[in-house]
Every structure is written in C-alpha cells, then in structure tokens.
Motif scaffolding. Structure first.
Motif, PDB file in Angstrom:
ATOM      1  N   UNK A 421      40.731  14.461  45.568  1.00 20.33           N
ATOM      2  CA  UNK A 421      41.536  15.105  46.590  1.00 20.33           C
ATOM      3  C   UNK A 421      41.724  16.596  46.338  1.00 20.33           C
ATOM      4  N   UNK A 422      42.592  16.940  45.403  1.00 18.33           N
ATOM      5  CA  UNK A 422      42.882  18.347  45.149  1.00 18.33           C
ATOM      6  C   UNK A 422      42.223  18.796  43.850  1.00 18.33           C
ATOM      7  N   UNK A 423      41.884  20.078  43.822  1.00 11.66           N
ATOM      8  CA  UNK A 423      41.354  20.634  42.583  1.00 11.66           C
ATOM      9  C   UNK A 423      41.709  22.105  42.489  1.00 11.66           C
ATOM     10  N   UNK A 424      41.717  22.624  41.253  1.00  8.58           N
ATOM     11  CA  UNK A 424      42.047  24.038  41.055  1.00  8.58           C
ATOM     12  C   UNK A 424      41.021  24.637  40.099  1.00  8.58           C
ATOM     13  N   UNK A 425      40.696  25.878  40.332  1.00  7.59           N
ATOM     14  CA  UNK A 425      39.698  26.539  39.494  1.00  7.59           C
ATOM     15  C   UNK A 425      40.108  27.960  39.171  1.00  7.59           C
ATOM     16  N   UNK A 426      39.588  28.437  38.041  1.00 10.02           N
ATOM     17  CA  UNK A 426      39.925  29.774  37.536  1.00 10.02           C
ATOM     18  C   UNK A 426      38.636  30.525  37.232  1.00 10.02           C
ATOM     19  N   UNK A 427      38.614  31.813  37.536  1.00  8.91           N
ATOM     20  CA  UNK A 427      37.474  32.627  37.109  1.00  8.91           C
ATOM     21  C   UNK A 427      37.966  33.957  36.570  1.00  8.91           C
ATOM     22  N   UNK A 428      37.146  34.546  35.710  1.00  9.83           N
ATOM     23  CA  UNK A 428      37.448  35.856  35.140  1.00  9.83           C
ATOM     24  C   UNK A 428      36.207  36.704  35.346  1.00  9.83           C
ATOM     25  N   UNK A 429      36.387  37.950  35.786  1.00 10.51           N
ATOM     26  CA  UNK A 429      35.209  38.732  36.159  1.00 10.51           C
ATOM     27  C   UNK A 429      35.459  40.221  36.012  1.00 10.51           C
ATOM     28  N   UNK A 430      34.388  40.965  36.102  1.00  8.13           N
ATOM     29  CA  UNK A 430      34.477  42.424  35.980  1.00  8.13           C
ATOM     30  C   UNK A 430      33.397  43.055  36.839  1.00  8.13           C
ATOM     31  N   UNK A 431      33.562  44.325  37.105  1.00  8.19           N
ATOM     32  CA  UNK A 431      32.527  44.990  37.896  1.00  8.19           C
ATOM     33  C   UNK A 431      32.447  46.456  37.513  1.00  8.19           C
ATOM     34  N   UNK A 432      31.249  46.870  37.153  1.00  6.69           N
ATOM     35  CA  UNK A 432      31.012  48.276  36.820  1.00  6.69           C
ATOM     36  C   UNK A 432      31.056  49.111  38.080  1.00  6.69           C
ATOM     37  N   UNK A 433      31.872  50.151  38.064  1.00  8.26           N
ATOM     38  CA  UNK A 433      32.053  50.957  39.270  1.00  8.26           C
ATOM     39  C   UNK A 433      31.140  52.175  39.230  1.00  8.26           C
ATOM     40  N   UNK A 434      30.583  52.493  40.379  1.00  9.58           N
ATOM     41  CA  UNK A 434      29.648  53.610  40.486  1.00  9.58           C
ATOM     42  C   UNK A 434      28.221  53.148  40.284  1.00  9.58           C
ATOM     43  N   UNK A 435      27.279  54.083  40.431  1.00  6.06           N
ATOM     44  CA  UNK A 435      25.867  53.755  40.244  1.00  6.06           C
ATOM     45  C   UNK A 435      25.611  53.285  38.813  1.00  6.06           C
ATOM     46  N   UNK A 436      24.608  52.427  38.680  1.00  9.64           N
ATOM     47  CA  UNK A 436      24.230  51.909  37.373  1.00  9.64           C
ATOM     48  C   UNK A 436      23.505  52.972  36.545  1.00  9.64           C
ATOM     49  N   UNK A 437      23.759  52.933  35.249  1.00  9.96           N
ATOM     50  CA  UNK A 437      22.978  53.736  34.301  1.00  9.96           C
ATOM     51  C   UNK A 437      23.092  55.219  34.583  1.00  9.96           C
ATOM     52  N   UNK A 438      21.939  55.862  34.734  1.00 10.56           N
ATOM     53  CA  UNK A 438      21.937  57.316  34.930  1.00 10.56           C
ATOM     54  C   UNK A 438      21.916  57.711  36.399  1.00 10.56           C
ATOM     55  N   UNK A 439      22.200  56.748  37.274  1.00  6.14           N
ATOM     56  CA  UNK A 439      22.112  57.008  38.708  1.00  6.14           C
ATOM     57  C   UNK A 439      22.950  58.190  39.154  1.00  6.14           C
ATOM     58  N   UNK A 440      24.205  58.222  38.723  1.00  2.00           N
ATOM     59  CA  UNK A 440      25.077  59.316  39.166  1.00  2.00           C
ATOM     60  C   UNK A 440      24.613  60.644  38.552  1.00  2.00           C
ATOM     61  N   UNK A 441      24.115  60.584  37.317  1.00  2.00           N
ATOM     62  CA  UNK A 441      23.659  61.812  36.659  1.00  2.00           C
ATOM     63  C   UNK A 441      22.457  62.408  37.397  1.00  2.00           C
TER      64      UNK A 441
END
Lengths: 734, 150
Positions: A421-441
C-alpha cells in the motif's frame, strides 16, 4: 535592505497571466510564409532521390533539399557533424530530408505531399545491446585509487544494474522560429535558450559575416534543455526557406512533430560494483555507464562528462573507476535535458546505496549517513569540497522534517503483515553548478553595463528567460550591487545585435556566473558615477552628511560629460579552479548544490500503479536571491523527476514512436502530483552573487531514486528500471 | 460563410469555414494570441477559453458551434475584475514560462466564480485537464486557494 531574499513579482509575470506576452507563434510579419519539414519514415535508409513536383503543390511553394545548401551541411554545435538536411542517408525516424514553404500553414502542410523521396531501407541499430558492439559516439574514463585491490579486500562486493528511459521535454510551447532575409542580412526571432549558439550555427551554415546575422529570443515557453541545440537547426531551416522564397518564414512545430523530431533525455544502463566494509563504509566503486546518444553526437560528449562527474553521488569513495560510453542508435539524437546526465547516474548510485544498505541491514538513512561527504573531503576528481558542502545537513534536515526512518521501518514491517500500500523513500544528491571542467574558462563570457542618456544603467546579457526567472533575479542583483532604486536599471532584450555573448542559458549558470558579472559591472559603473568618497544607497547618492541627490541626476550629468560609458567584465574562474580533461582530475565545478528528497507513495495493490502523495525537498543552493522563484525551480524540477520515474515512457517499435502525442506520452497532471514541500537551507557561497549557487538542474536529481525506493518499500518489488510503470513492476514481480 | 461571434463582450461577423477551429479564429482571425496551442488535440488545456462561462478547449471546437454563444478569452478576463487574482498568481509563483498560464488562468477563474474559496482538492479537480511543466502546480494551487507563499 538590499532586496536580496525578497520575492518581488516577476517583471514578465503580468504580461504572461493576461495573455499579452508574445511568443514566437504569436508574431506575424507582413508577407510571412510558413515552413514545413519532410521527414524520414525510416530509422535507417539510403536516400536514393528527393523530387519536388511543383504542379502537385500549392502555387508558389518552394522546396529546399541538401543540394540547395549554401555552405557546409552541418549544424555547428561542438562540431558540425549533425546534418542540416539528410544527404544520402537518414539515421533516424523523422530526420529532416527536405523543407517546403507556402503562403499558409495549411498550404505548407499540403505541400509536403509534393516531395517524393525514394528510400532504400537499411537495418537499424535500435537497442543499447546491439549498439555496444559498434564504435561509440564518445567515451570517457575516470579512475582514482586502486579499485581492484579495494574490491579484493572488501567484506562485501555488491552488484547492481540500473536503467533509465528516455524523457521528452514537453515544454508547453513547441519549438518555433521566424527567419527573414533582407539585403543580404539574416534576422531570426524564436524560442531558444542560447541566442549565440543559433548565431554561430547560422554564420557557419550561410557563410555570412557575423554582423549580417541577428538572432533575437522571443518570450520562451519552457526549455528544460530542449531549446539548447535544436533551435539552431530549426533556425537554419527557416532561414533556408526565407532565402528560397524571399519572404519571412515561420516554422513552428506541432506537438507531434516536436515529440518525434527533437531530442530527449539519454536512456542509460549503469552497472555498479561496490566494495563495502563490514560496518558499511564504502571502499570502491566500479561502474560502467552506457548512454544512448541516438543518431548524432550533438551534445552527448558534454552530457557524458557531467554523468561521470556525478556518478559517485555525494559520498566518500577511497577508490573509483568509471567507464562511460555514449552509443549510437538509429533514433533521434538525445541531448540536453535538465540535469544533463546527472539524473541518470544519481538514480543508479542512489539505488545502489539502497541495495548496499539492504545487504548490510542498514536503513537508507543510515547507509548514507555513514558515507556522506563533508566539507574538506576529496571527491574522486581530487577536488576538495568547500565549507558550503551541505549533504549531511540536507540529509539530517530531511529526516527531522519527515521522520523518514521510523516511517520507513514501520512500512517495511507492515508490508510483510498486510501487503502492498504505502511506501516512503529517501534520496541524497548534488549538482555541480556552471559549465563542466574548463567550460567557463574557455568561454570567458562577457556582460556589459552601459550608462544611458536618461541616467539609467542598461545591462546587456545574452541570457533568455525560459520561465526560470532571470528577468526577475537579474534586476534584483543589479539593484542590490549598485545600491540602485527600482527604475535605475534596465535590461536589454537578448538580441545578438545588441548584447555580448554571455554564454548559453544552461547548466544552472545563469544566476551564479552571469549574475556575478552583473553585480561587478553595475558596481563599477556606479562607482564611476558616484565619484570619490560617495556611496549609493536605494537610488540616492549618499555622502557623510546623508543623502546628496538622486542617483539618476548624477548619472545624467555623468553622461553629459563622459557619454555612454560602458563597463564589460568577463568571467574568469578563480585560479584554483582548474580541471585536467585527460585525467579527469581537478575542480570540475566551482561549487555544488545539495539536496535530500523524501517521497511517500501509495501503490494500488491490484494494478501496481504508484502515486506520489507527499514530497519533501531540502536543498542547499547558497543564498536564494528570489525565494519564490528559487522554490519554484525545485517544485517544478521535483515533479519533472517524479514524472520521469513513474509515468513518462517513450515507446519505440522498430525505431518509430508509438506514443508521439500528449494523449499517449503522459506527463504528470495536477492530480498525479503530490504536495511538494521545499525547504531551503541557505548558506552563502562566496563565489556567487550575494552567496547564490546555481539551482535549475539540481531538483531533477533527487525525485527518481526517492520514489523508486518508496515503491520498493511499499511493494517489496525491486525497482531497477524507470519509469516504474505497472507493467514493469509486474514483470519484476514475476 | 459569415458567423456572428461574441468574444469578450464584443460581437463581430467572422468570415470563416464552419469547421475552422475556434483556436485559429481567435488567434489568427481576431489577433487574440493570448490563447495558446500546446497540443492541438485536447490534452494540454493551454487553449482553454470560456464558452457561456464553461472552460472549453478551443482547439476542439469548430467555429459553427460558437454562434450565439458567449466566448471569453484570457484577454477578456484580464481586462475585467480578475486583476487581484492575476497579481496573486504572479506573486505565488504560479507562472514560470507562461505557455500553459492563459489556459490555467481561464480554468481557475471559472472555478473561482463558482467557488470563491476552493480547497486544494477542489482546485486539483478543476485543473485536471491543464498541463503545466514548470511549476509542479504548487504556485498555481497557492494562488487559487489563497495560500500565502513561504
């Protein structure tokens, strides 16, 4: 009070709610014709001939094929390997083969039948399994520590395979462009995230000088990444037709065409092998990431790069080996979609954490709490995490707000007694902001602030507001940075004829990167105007004895003597932020945003249909400039993730879409949506404007693993594949 | 064929094919581009207008069915007494990209005429035919149910 942290009404809000906002399809130019696209019915075929019969088409109809292109047959993106129009071969269903334009939308559609294409069907490659034996479109590796030794010495080695499906963007406004050729100059107006991408692609395709091509973004009715690359192709198509018929041409896709013809989220299969100690500490991660790139490379290399850099999740790993490949299939190119590869790999690593927890008898909270990264820890890239690293804070706050652990245990126990019937779930996450690697440079994106004759400061950026709200957030940043009043600053429309190339509106970079540049340029111009020893506050020049005069008066005088002063700054990442693209070591992102989701579901015991009934997202995104819009990103992103996890399924048979309409491709309605409670944990990050980090992509990462775990908690059925539709759950059961 | 059409309180003679979609008549014939096309087949609700006060999908209604009926579009509603509601809609984060917004505003306004203080469940029921891809529906529900943000 500088207004940061207030939520003023968005400046484009009233125009949108009253129907006055002009989207591209709302614009009609004098003499304008309509374009339509002849598309391949085959996933893979040789094109023997393309013949246009003018007698069979409405009078005046023009037709353009690959033979009529004025320059290279490639949409300039990372490279120009993506054809503008198929020449010789088609590599996916709905690939554009020819274009027609006629005086009305209906006539253009009728004209499609006057183009006869002769195909010789070839065998298509349609699954990742088949594609695995062919050369990949792109591959990457990331290795740190001795994975083999760590696995050999680990108490437990746990293996899991996790799959995610396509996802269609379903921005409510379909793709659209209007192109005009006049006196050798090309002007394009349309729905897009990246005006300068479109500009570059047009310059490349037509061999025009840069100043003969002008690209303006109209109001954008949603993007989610889907208007990062395809607008370049559609703009070229509309421009080819405008050139052929000598009139403005509008190309607006209908929903069916938008679904079959444009990019989607990459499906992925991710295999994990995890070494764990007896007390539940992670020792080694060995993972293979396979993504379906579709027929052309488009942005897949960058998507895979971000996937690798998020595949380890917000956890400590003494050793990591990641091998990623984008494989080629005969389906529409998969490309940018909110999260950009990170949601797929974080679904996998989160599911793997659940599996590890289960194997060791640790609940989902506990296995995460034992391994979560802390400030000062090193990621597998060697990057040392800064003091705003908030994974543990998010995890603990989510637990505090929802009572997850007790509820999860209670539901685990009751499932065994009473069934599904019922269930509950948990997640933990992250996200790098801006272009990857040397993209912004590499991009060194500029922003300009210019003094106007009326004493106002005009800020020029190329960013488009596709709904996320930079039209509100940018003025807040500018006013706060300059001490300016409500009407002292205005923003130029994103028009490549006026604004500098401050980069694409993608990668959660807009507020963080471009916003910082706005703050710098405005503050510097303000200092020039105010002069020595004076400051500016709430639109007034302020001296030691208090208010001297309105800023606008001083600014007007400054204009009289100095003229239209301009200040331009370019983004330069701090020196410590370097990244080695050959070893994948270094600071891939200037900082990370963090989040924890808890989702509760109700599962129908007869049909196995799962419905989320409550969702909590605890996110740390630095400082929220405009909390209502910031939370709006998280609310909308969370629901998009739940849709991806439970409902949204692109069904393909022999390379053709079976559900190519909104009646059959199902996104969440309000009745499929839980109440979403968002809690912002605000910690100022010194690299962002007033402490802000990027937020747009982050909420896409957490919903799917949380809801998968919740379904498992409710039913006991292992969820290794999303969307977790009743059909798939039933299959997993048997 | 000429058909008299009452839109936002004004009646005009529309020259058109009787099977023309009301959506096209509004957008192209009358220049009322506030009404949006999201799917063209009655699934997304972006083209919702009021016909005799009832939320109706204008992409599914042929012109001939509109004779003698009262049509209101988002422009008409915005020009009337809806201003407070529309401002609240912006303030609560009900609008992001805005493409679904006219249809949602029209649907919600009709609900508020019948029921000035709807519960979340009542609002969900009324909005079940309107898709939004940006907001997660939260800001929209806050506006309709007069919940303050934060």
């Amino acid at each position: 009070m500088n207004g940061i942290g207030d939520s003023p009404p968005r400046p484009d809000g009233f125009a949108k709610v009253s129907g006055a906002a002009r989207y591209v399809d709302d614009v009609t130019l004098p003499g304008m014709w309509h374009g339509a696209t002849v598309r391949s019915p085959y996933p893979h075929a040789r094109v023997r001939s393309v013949r246009f019969d003018p007698a069979a088409a409405p009078e005046g109809t023009v037709c353009v094929t690959a033979a009529d292109l004025p320059g290279p047959n490639g949409v300039q993106l990372l490279d120009d390997g993506w054809p503008i129009l198929a020449d010789g071969h088609v590599l996916h269903v709905a690939e554009p083969v020819a274009l027609v334009a006629a005086p009305t939308r209906l006539a253009a559609r009728q004209a499609l039948a006057a183009v006869q294409v002769e195909y010789e069907p070839l065998t298509p490659v349609l699954t990742l399994e088949e594609a695995a034996s062919l050369p990949p479109l792109y591959e990457l590796r990331l290795e740190s520590g001795d994975v083999d030794a760590a696995l050999a010495g680990a108490e437990h080695v746990i293996e899991g395979t996790w799959s995610t499906g396509h996802q269609e963007h379903i921005y409510i406004e379909c793709q659209g462009m209007i192109a005009t050729f006049e006196d050798g100059a090309l002007t394009v107006l349309g729905s897009m995230q990246c005006p300068y991408y479109v500009h570059r692609a047009l310059v490349h395709a037509f061999g025009l000088p840069e100043d003969k091509v002008r690209v303006r973004a109209s109001v954008v009715g949603g993007g989610f990444g889907g208007k990062e690359d395809f607008p370049s192709a559609i703009a070229i198509h509309a421009a080819l037709l405008a050139r052929a018929c000598g009139r403005p041409v509008k190309m607006v896709y209908d929903r069916h065409e938008d679904i079959v013809g444009t990019s989607k989220r990459h499906p992925a299969v991710i295999r994990h092998r995890t070494g764990v100690s007896a007390d539940g500490r992670l020792l080694a991660l060995d993972a293979e990431i396979l993504m379906d790139g579709g027929a052309y490379k488009t942005l897949s290399p960058v998507v895979l790069s971000r996937a690798l850099l998020h595949a380890f999740g917000p956890y400590r790993w003494p050793s990591v080996r990641l091998q990623g490949k984008v494989l080629r299939t005969h389906t529409a190119p998969n490309s940018a979609f909110r999260g950009f590869g990170a949601p797929q790999v974080q679904f996998a690593v989160e599911r793997q954490m659940d599996l590890v927890g289960r194997a060791l008898g640790l609940d989902p909270f506990e296995i995460r709490a034992r391994n979560v990264v802390e400030p000062g820890d090193r990621l597998p890239t060697g990057q040392v995490l800064d003091e705003t690293t908030s994974a543990r804070l998010c995890l603990e706050e989510a637990e505090r707000r929802t009572g997850f652990r007790a509820r999860w245990r209670e539901l685990e126990a009751s499932r065994e007694r009473e069934g599904t019937k019922r269930g509950i779930g948990l997640s933990l996450y992250f996200h790098g902001a801006g272009f990857t690697g040397n993209g912004e440079r590499k991009m060194k994106s500029p922003v300009t602030a210019r003094l106007r004759e009326d004493g106002r400061i005009e800020v020029l950026t190329a960013m488009t507001d596709m709904g996320q709200g930079c039209a509100a957030v940018f003025p807040q940043i500018a006013r706060a940075a300059g001490g300016l009043g409500e009407d002292d600053v205005i923003f130029a429309e994103p028009d490549t004829g006026d604004v500098p190339d401050s980069g694409p509106t993608v990668a959660s970079r807009t507020t963080m990167i471009v916003g910082s540049l706005i703050a710098r340029t405005v503050a510097e111009l303000r200092d020039q105007i105010a002069g020595e020893g004076l400051s500016v506050s709430e639109g007034w020049i302020v001296g030691p004895a208090g208010r001297v005069e309105p800023f606008r008066d001083a600014a007007r005088r400054h204009f009289e003597t100095a003229g239209p002063v301009e200040i331009t700054h370019r983004h330069e990442p701090p020196e410590w932020q370097t990244f080695d693209e050959s070893t994948y070591q270094g600071a891939a992102y200037p900082t990370y945003a963090w989040g924890a989701d808890v989702v509760e579901v109700e599962v129908d015991p007869d049909t196995l249909a799962a419905r989320p009934i409550a969702a909590t997202a605890v996110c740390e995104v630095g400082r929220a400039i405009h909390p209502t819009l910031c939370k709006g990103q998280i609310e909308g992103g969370t629901l998009q993730a739940l849709g991806w996890a439970l409902l949204e399924e692109v069904k393909l048979q022999d390379g053709r879409y079976l559900n190519d309409r909104l009646a059959t491709y199902i996104i969440p309605t309000v009745k499929d949506s839980p109440q979403i409670d968002v809690h912002l944990l605000e910690r100022a990050w010194e690299g962002g404007p007033f402490g802000a980090k990027g937020v747009g992509a982050l909420p896409m990462d957490g919903g799917a693993p949380a809801v998968a775990q919740a379904v498992e908690n409710a039913t006991g059925i292992p969820v290794a594949e999303i969307p977790a539709t009743p059909e798939k759950l039933l299959r997993a059961l048997s | 064929m000429k058909i008299p059409l009452s839109v936002n309180g004004r009646t005009s003679e529309i020259e058109g094919h009787p099977m023309e979609r009301l959506l096209d008549v509004l957008r192209e014939g009358l220049g009322l581009t506030g009404t949006k096309e999201g799917c063209g087949e009655g699934e997304c609700g972006a083209c919702t207008v009021l016909i005799d006060g009832e939320p109706t999908l204008s992409c599914l209604v042929p012109l001939f069915q509109c004779e003698g009926r009262r049509i209101e579009t988002v422009e008409g509603i915005a020009a009337g007494p809806a201003r407070d509601f529309l401002e609240r809609f912006v303030a609560t984060g009900g609008v992001q990209c805005g493409a679904c917004t006219p249809g949602i505003v029209v649907t919600a306004w009709a609900l508020l005429q019948r029921n000035p203080a709807p519960s979340r469940e009542e609002a969900r029921e009324a909005l079940a035919g309107n898709l939004c891809r940006c907001t997660g529906y939260e800001g929209i529900l806050r506006a309709i149910c007069r919940e303050t943000d934060q």
